[in-house]
Design a protein around this motif. Structure first.
Motif, PDB file in Angstrom:
ATOM      1  N   ASP A 194       5.176  -5.595   8.653  1.00  0.00           N
ATOM      2  CA  ASP A 194       6.456  -5.017   8.254  1.00  0.00           C
ATOM      3  C   ASP A 194       7.159  -5.977   7.287  1.00  0.00           C
ATOM      4  O   ASP A 194       7.872  -6.894   7.704  1.00  0.00           O
ATOM      5  CB  ASP A 194       7.304  -4.762   9.490  1.00  0.00           C
ATOM      6  N   ALA A 195       6.944  -5.773   5.994  1.00  0.00           N
ATOM      7  CA  ALA A 195       7.474  -6.668   4.968  1.00  0.00           C
ATOM      8  C   ALA A 195       8.991  -6.794   5.041  1.00  0.00           C
ATOM      9  O   ALA A 195       9.535  -7.898   4.941  1.00  0.00           O
ATOM     10  CB  ALA A 195       7.047  -6.197   3.582  1.00  0.00           C
ATOM     11  N   SER A 196       9.686  -5.687   5.211  1.00  0.00           N
ATOM     12  CA  SER A 196      11.152  -5.721   5.243  1.00  0.00           C
ATOM     13  C   SER A 196      11.667  -6.584   6.383  1.00  0.00           C
ATOM     14  O   SER A 196      12.596  -7.370   6.195  1.00  0.00           O
ATOM     15  CB  SER A 196      11.712  -4.309   5.382  1.00  0.00           C
TER      16      SER A 196
ATOM     17  N   GLY B  17       7.194 -10.708   0.606  1.00  0.00           N
ATOM     18  CA  GLY B  17       7.310  -9.260   0.778  1.00  0.00           C
ATOM     19  C   GLY B  17       6.195  -8.508   0.079  1.00  0.00           C
ATOM     20  O   GLY B  17       5.607  -7.582   0.645  1.00  0.00           O
ATOM     21  N   ASN B  18       5.875  -8.898  -1.154  1.00  0.00           N
ATOM     22  CA  ASN B  18       4.818  -8.216  -1.903  1.00  0.00           C
ATOM     23  C   ASN B  18       3.455  -8.373  -1.237  1.00  0.00           C
ATOM     24  O   ASN B  18       2.663  -7.430  -1.184  1.00  0.00           O
ATOM     25  CB  ASN B  18       4.754  -8.742  -3.338  1.00  0.00           C
TER      26      ASN B  18
ATOM     27  N   ARG C 284       3.410  -6.076   1.757  1.00  0.00           N
ATOM     28  CA  ARG C 284       3.324  -4.669   1.348  1.00  0.00           C
ATOM     29  C   ARG C 284       1.894  -4.327   0.919  1.00  0.00           C
ATOM     30  O   ARG C 284       1.370  -3.260   1.241  1.00  0.00           O
ATOM     31  CB  ARG C 284       4.335  -4.370   0.247  1.00  0.00           C
TER      32      ARG C 284
ATOM     33  N   LYS D  61      -0.203  -4.012   4.054  1.00  0.00           N
ATOM     34  CA  LYS D  61       0.065  -2.740   4.744  1.00  0.00           C
ATOM     35  C   LYS D  61      -0.633  -1.594   4.012  1.00  0.00           C
ATOM     36  O   LYS D  61      -1.260  -0.733   4.635  1.00  0.00           O
ATOM     37  CB  LYS D  61       1.570  -2.499   4.803  1.00  0.00           C
ATOM     38  N   PHE D  62      -0.553  -1.597   2.686  1.00  0.00           N
ATOM     39  CA  PHE D  62      -1.193  -0.558   1.881  1.00  0.00           C
ATOM     40  C   PHE D  62      -2.706  -0.530   2.119  1.00  0.00           C
ATOM     41  O   PHE D  62      -3.306   0.524   2.163  1.00  0.00           O
ATOM     42  CB  PHE D  62      -0.889  -0.798   0.392  1.00  0.00           C
TER      43      PHE D  62
END
Length: 147
Positions: free
Chosen positions: A47-49, A72-73, A76, A79-80
């Motif tokens: 969970d980047a956020s 964060g990147n 993300r 997760k992708f």
């Protein structure tokens, strides 16, 4: 001399007692430990956020090599790609430094994917925290891979 595990348990028990007695504000050290624990849990959820939430906008990772946005990147992208991550924290030592705090700990990172293989292992981490409004936010961190 008490072990770190004993001190960690004692801190946890103290937190439970403070919560049970209706204390409205946890000590700063406890709030920082909670933030670190929440980041570890958010890492496992990729969970980047939630991972970058306690980081300041001017966060400095490893002396200028990593920013809040970089972290964060990376998460993300993980997760992708459907990556799984695991973060196991060692004992967290929080020490006051004037109006700020330094928290040191180890973290073991493992993954079930291919994005992080060279970055997995045990890390020694030192984080620096300052108050922003009512929240404690991490403005600097350094980490070195131990294994």
């Amino acid at each position: 001399m008490p072990t770190m595990k004993y001190l960690y348990r004692l801190s946890f028990i103290a937190l439970l007692i403070l919560t049970a007695t209706g204390c409205h504000r946890a000590p700063d050290e406890v709030l920082i430990r909670q933030a670190i624990d929440q980041v570890a849990k958010a890492t496992q959820q990729v969970d980047a956020s939630a991972v970058v939430e306690p980081l300041t906008d001017d966060f400095d990772g490893n002396r200028g090599t990593t920013t809040r946005q970089d972290i964060g990147n990376l998460l993300r992208a993980a997760k992708f790609r459907g990556e799984t991550l695991h973060a196991v924290l060692g004992p967290v030592d929080v020490q006051p430094r004037g109006e700020r705090y330094v928290a040191s700990f180890t973290v073991t990172l493992t993954s079930g994917g291919k994005l992080f293989p060279s970055q997995l292992g045990v890390y020694k981490v030192e984080t620096a925290w300052r108050r922003e409004g009512h929240d404690w936010r991490c403005y600097s961190a350094t980490w070195t891979q131990q294994l």
